[in-house]
Design a protein around this motif. Structure first.
Motif, PDB file in Angstrom:
ATOM      1  N   ARG A  78       9.142   0.872   5.201  1.00  0.00           N
ATOM      2  CA  ARG A  78       7.827   0.944   4.572  1.00  0.00           C
ATOM      3  C   ARG A  78       7.752  -0.004   3.373  1.00  0.00           C
ATOM      4  NH1 ARG A  78       3.771   4.815   3.367  1.00  0.00           N
ATOM      5  NH2 ARG A  78       3.940   5.194   1.156  1.00  0.00           N
TER       6      ARG A  78
ATOM      7  N   ASP B  41      -1.153 -11.197   0.815  1.00  0.00           N
ATOM      8  CA  ASP B  41      -2.430 -11.022   0.123  1.00  0.00           C
ATOM      9  C   ASP B  41      -2.305  -9.850  -0.843  1.00  0.00           C
ATOM     10  OD1 ASP B  41      -5.023 -10.435  -0.726  1.00  0.00           O
ATOM     11  OD2 ASP B  41      -5.911 -11.112   1.148  1.00  0.00           O
TER      12      ASP B  41
ATOM     13  N   ILE C 247      -5.415  -2.744  -2.053  1.00  0.00           N
ATOM     14  CA  ILE C 247      -6.441  -1.929  -1.413  1.00  0.00           C
ATOM     15  C   ILE C 247      -5.834  -0.951  -0.400  1.00  0.00           C
ATOM     16  CG2 ILE C 247      -8.386  -2.053   0.209  1.00  0.00           C
ATOM     17  CD1 ILE C 247      -9.287  -4.555  -1.317  1.00  0.00           C
TER      18      ILE C 247
ATOM     19  N   GLY D 230      -3.325   0.652  -0.889  1.00  0.00           N
ATOM     20  CA  GLY D 230      -2.629   1.692  -1.633  1.00  0.00           C
ATOM     21  C   GLY D 230      -1.183   1.330  -1.920  1.00  0.00           C
TER      22      GLY D 230
ATOM     23  N   HIS E 143     -12.929   1.201  -6.859  1.00  0.00           N
ATOM     24  CA  HIS E 143     -11.609   1.345  -6.218  1.00  0.00           C
ATOM     25  C   HIS E 143     -10.443   1.176  -7.193  1.00  0.00           C
ATOM     26  CE1 HIS E 143      -9.947   1.007  -1.854  1.00  0.00           C
ATOM     27  NE2 HIS E 143      -9.435   2.005  -2.523  1.00  0.00           N
TER      28      HIS E 143
ATOM     29  N   LEU F 149      -9.586  -1.441  -8.822  1.00  0.00           N
ATOM     30  CA  LEU F 149      -8.990  -2.776  -8.833  1.00  0.00           C
ATOM     31  C   LEU F 149      -9.392  -3.520 -10.106  1.00  0.00           C
ATOM     32  CD1 LEU F 149      -9.826  -3.442  -5.125  1.00  0.00           C
ATOM     33  CD2 LEU F 149      -7.534  -3.075  -6.027  1.00  0.00           C
TER      34      LEU F 149
ATOM     35  N   THR G  14      -5.242   2.768  -8.120  1.00  0.00           N
ATOM     36  CA  THR G  14      -5.790   2.512  -6.787  1.00  0.00           C
ATOM     37  C   THR G  14      -4.999   3.282  -5.724  1.00  0.00           C
ATOM     38  OG1 THR G  14      -6.473   0.315  -7.506  1.00  0.00           O
ATOM     39  CG2 THR G  14      -6.379   0.698  -5.139  1.00  0.00           C
ATOM     40  N   GLN G  15      -3.662   3.292  -5.871  1.00  0.00           N
ATOM     41  CA  GLN G  15      -2.855   4.020  -4.872  1.00  0.00           C
ATOM     42  C   GLN G  15      -3.292   5.464  -4.765  1.00  0.00           C
ATOM     43  OE1 GLN G  15      -1.391   1.572  -7.260  1.00  0.00           O
ATOM     44  NE2 GLN G  15       0.460   2.796  -7.407  1.00  0.00           N
TER      45      GLN G  15
ATOM     46  N   VAL H 247      -6.549   5.808  -3.020  1.00  0.00           N
ATOM     47  CA  VAL H 247      -6.369   5.687  -1.575  1.00  0.00           C
ATOM     48  C   VAL H 247      -5.856   7.008  -1.017  1.00  0.00           C
ATOM     49  CG1 VAL H 247      -5.105   4.487   0.255  1.00  0.00           C
ATOM     50  CG2 VAL H 247      -6.008   3.185  -1.673  1.00  0.00           C
TER      51      VAL H 247
ATOM     52  N   GLN I 128     -11.193   0.841   1.747  1.00  0.00           N
ATOM     53  CA  GLN I 128     -12.157  -0.245   1.642  1.00  0.00           C
ATOM     54  C   GLN I 128     -11.902  -1.347   2.660  1.00  0.00           C
ATOM     55  OE1 GLN I 128     -13.999  -3.391  -1.632  1.00  0.00           O
ATOM     56  NE2 GLN I 128     -12.258  -2.171  -2.237  1.00  0.00           N
TER      57      GLN I 128
ATOM     58  N   PRO J   9     -12.674  -4.975   2.415  1.00  0.00           N
ATOM     59  CA  PRO J   9     -13.151  -5.807   1.307  1.00  0.00           C
ATOM     60  C   PRO J   9     -13.976  -7.006   1.761  1.00  0.00           C
ATOM     61  CG  PRO J   9     -10.856  -6.287   1.730  1.00  0.00           C
ATOM     62  CD  PRO J   9     -11.250  -5.191   2.687  1.00  0.00           C
TER      63      PRO J   9
ATOM     64  N   ARG K 278     -12.967  -9.976   4.385  1.00  0.00           N
ATOM     65  CA  ARG K 278     -12.035  -9.417   5.373  1.00  0.00           C
ATOM     66  C   ARG K 278     -10.633  -9.178   4.860  1.00  0.00           C
ATOM     67  NH1 ARG K 278     -15.138 -13.550   8.265  1.00  0.00           N
ATOM     68  NH2 ARG K 278     -13.471 -15.038   7.915  1.00  0.00           N
ATOM     69  N   ARG K 279      -9.985 -10.240   4.322  1.00  0.00           N
ATOM     70  CA  ARG K 279      -8.668 -10.076   3.716  1.00  0.00           C
ATOM     71  C   ARG K 279      -7.659  -9.386   4.626  1.00  0.00           C
ATOM     72  NH1 ARG K 279      -9.658 -10.683  -1.916  1.00  0.00           N
ATOM     73  NH2 ARG K 279      -7.410 -10.618  -2.192  1.00  0.00           N
TER      74      ARG K 279
ATOM     75  N   GLN L 258      -0.608   4.694   3.076  1.00  0.00           N
ATOM     76  CA  GLN L 258      -0.478   5.806   2.127  1.00  0.00           C
ATOM     77  C   GLN L 258      -0.560   7.181   2.799  1.00  0.00           C
ATOM     78  OE1 GLN L 258       0.476   6.465  -0.650  1.00  0.00           O
ATOM     79  NE2 GLN L 258       0.580   4.512  -1.722  1.00  0.00           N
TER      80      GLN L 258
END
Ligand SMILES: Nc1ncnc2c1ncn2[C@@H]1O[C@H](COP(=O)(O)OP(=O)(O)OP(=O)(O)O)[C@@H](O)[C@H]1O
Ligand SMILES: [Mg+2]
Lengths: 331, 242
Positions: free
Chosen positions: A202, A213, A219, A221, B56, B58, B78-79, B82, B88, B90, B93-94, B111
């Motif tokens: 993990r 990225d 995002i 988490g 979120h 960020l 943020t974690q 989540v 999200q 974003p 796309r990311r 998570q």
């Protein structure tokens, strides 16, 4: 000619040149097989030691796009701490096999952990506060950290070469030096372990995602700060192992041992395609072999010239490195 | 409103956010209730993406207060958000370009505690987006823009979100695919996920939204039900090109 066609021509020329080198090696090998095998094992050993360092460069570059100049000095610290531990414990070339084996294993573990902690601390103190600064700022800090570590070592262990008890000795089994066998026995599991960790766990997946990225990883988490720390930790572990092995194989080390080895390891990382783990290992083995062959067949004086000429040629003709992929980013 | 239980899931109160010396949000106040689809619309640079990032965690708001599930998010990472069910897709796309489609979907579930159910959820995503199943071993960076958009949405759904933040899910998609994406959003919402949607495509977005907010240079200038805003002259002129 299009750019792609040009690249093909350049690659073919490179491959042709590679074949020519291989052919020459084949001829010298046929003339004197014993020397050739000896040089090859020495080359693999050198390469393995460089690979352990190169991985630290490439992983850190992959994740925060920083050339961690201090990494070479973390390696040097590993060699110094290893030496200190052996000397302090009173183990010498005359000690029993068990004592020597035990100090090697324990020394490796302790120095790996120590170097990992040093590397993590460097990131926390020197790079993390500059995470959003222009890229030149952390680069200069990295050079600064490199000087600090090197000068610290010079202060503690003095300005000249420090000798390390020759615990492994110069014996050989079936024509292969025991030193080479020890290096391979330590390096191979570390490389396999690292690969397994990065591909399957993990945390390893978090590392790859963060490298690709950072924003998207957050995002998902993923704790980006912890993942970066982990990367420095792994790099430090490997550099520590490399340092101890280096001290044992060369039976000497010095405060600026990081300079040349670091430069070679960095070259290996660039040669393989910076950011690419497999590339770093292959690049390091290539450089180790070139070092050994050029010392035997061209002359020791030329080794650096040969290696850095290769670096320049790769940078000019194939900037992504031998294994560097074409960028796959479609915005 | 219509299907909401009245309990505010997310509340922004006079939220301000800055990029260095540039103020992007100048006091955003809005509310998302459980079970709703809420749209944020507004022209380029209005602060929609910044609002999403701030929600979120960020970006940290410089002033104002954000509440999610009744808790002030100022000290929540943020974690943790989540883990608390906020996911999200974003802007832009990311997707992770060097990972396969399958690996990207797995990252979406990073998570989650119940890793054993990830495989069956991936099947569900493949049902929703058959194209992703065909491409599951392909590196995400080599997919078309539309395929990447589907992947980004699938990846967000893999978190089994309670609140799904979608930043321009229709960007760069063909009209037919846009309709498909919006059908899926309605479907996800019907199954119980609350949706906060940022869209340039105001027409389609308002049609499926319970309520919507119109943003302009960092402030909310208009709010109402989807129907009300669709009918409003100001909105029609500014965002529907009429
Ligand atoms: N990283 C950044 N640094 C500095 N300014 C930024 C940054 N990101 C956004 N801004 C500014 O903040 C304001 C709001 O931007 P934001 O991305 O939130 O707009 P948006 O409503 O999402 O626009 P779009 O519809 O084009 O996506 C804009 O004026 C933009 O120029
Ligand atoms: Mg935006």
């Amino acid at each position: 000619m299009s750019a792609a066609q040009k690249q093909v021509v350049i690659d073919r020329t490179g491959q042709l040149f590679g074949c020519f080198v291989l052919l020459s090696l084949f001829i010298v090998a046929a003339k004197d097989p014993a020397t050739f095998v000896g040089q090859t094992t020495i080359g693999i050993t050198n390469g393995a030691l460089l690979a352990l360092i190169a991985l630290g460069y490439t992983m850190v570059y992959g994740i925060i796009e920083l050339i961690n100049f201090a990494h070479a000095d973390v390696f040097m610290m590993g060699s110094m701490l290893g030496m200190q531990l052996i000397v302090s414990m009173g183990v010498s070339a005359q000690s029993g096999v068990f004592a020597k084996g035990a100090i090697i294993v324990v020394g490796l573990v302790i120095c790996m952990v120590a170097c990992a902690l040093i590397n993590v601390a460097i990131e926390k103190i020197a790079y993390k506060p500059l995470r959003n600064a222009p890229p030149l700022a952390p680069l200069i800090t990295a050079i600064g950290m490199s000087f600090i570590l090197a000068n610290l070592a010079q202060k503690i262990w003095g300005p000249s070469q420090v000798s390390v008890p020759d615990l492994i000795g110069n014996g050989s089994i079936a024509g292969v030096r025991i030193k080479d066998i020890v290096v391979i026995m330590v390096t191979a599991p570390l490389l396999v372990g690292l690969t397994w960790f990065v591909t399957n766990t993990r945390q390893g997946k978090a590392m790859r995602a963060t490298a690709q990225d950072q924003g998207a990883a957050a995002i998902m988490g993923i704790d980006v700060n912890r993942t970066i720390s982990l990367t420095f930790l792994l790099g430090g572990l490997l550099a520590g192992a490399s340092g101890v092995l280096y001290a044992l194989v060369n039976t000497t080390t010095v405060w600026n041992a990081g300079f040349k080895n670091g430069l070679f390891a960095f070259t290996a990382a660039v040669l393989g395609g910076i950011g690419n783990l497999r590339g770093a290992v292959i690049g390091a083995l290539l450089i180790g072999l070139i070092q050994a062959y050029s010392a035997a067949y061209v002359g020791d004086r030329w080794t650096d010239v040969v290696i850095f000429s290769i670096l320049v040629m790769v940078l000019v003709f194939r900037p992504t490195g031998l294994l560097g992929e074409q960028e796959i980013t479609r915005a | 409103m219509s299907s909401s239980s009245g309990q505010a899931m997310l509340k922004l109160d006079a939220v301000e956010a800055w990029y260095g010396s540039i103020q992007a949000l100048k006091g955003i106040t809005l509310e998302v209730n459980e079970g709703e689809i809420i749209s944020l619309i507004g022209s380029n640079g209005a602060g929609k993406t910044t609002t999403m990032k701030t929600i979120h965690g960020l970006m940290k708001p410089k002033a104002g207060r954000i509440e999610y599930l009744g808790r002030d998010t100022a000290k929540i990472s943020t974690q943790e958000l989540v883990q608390m069910g906020m996911a999200q897709s974003p802007e832009g796309r990311r997707v992770f370009p060097k990972m396969t489609v399958l690996e990207n979907l797995e990252m979406g579930a990073f998570q989650r505690e119940d890793q054993s159910e990830v495989a069956s959820d991936i099947e569900d995503i493949y049902e929703m987006f058959p194209r992703l199943r065909e491409r599951k071993e392909q590196k995400a960076g080599l997919m078309s823009g539309g395929e990447q958009q589907m992947l980004a949405m699938g990846r967000a759904l893999m978190a089994r979100p309670r609140l799904l933040l979608l930043d321009e899910p229709s960007m760069g998609l063909a009209p037919l695919v846009i309709q498909q994406i919006f059908d899926i959003i309605v479907e996800i919402n019907r199954k119980g996920t609350t949706v906060l949607l940022v869209e340039q495509n105001a027409n389609v977005a308002l049609a499926i939204s319970h309520r919507a907010y119109v943003l302009e240079t960092g402030t909310v200038v208009l709010e109402g039900t989807g129907k009300e805003l669709l009918a409003s002259d100001a909105v029609r002129k500014a965002y529907l090109g009429e």
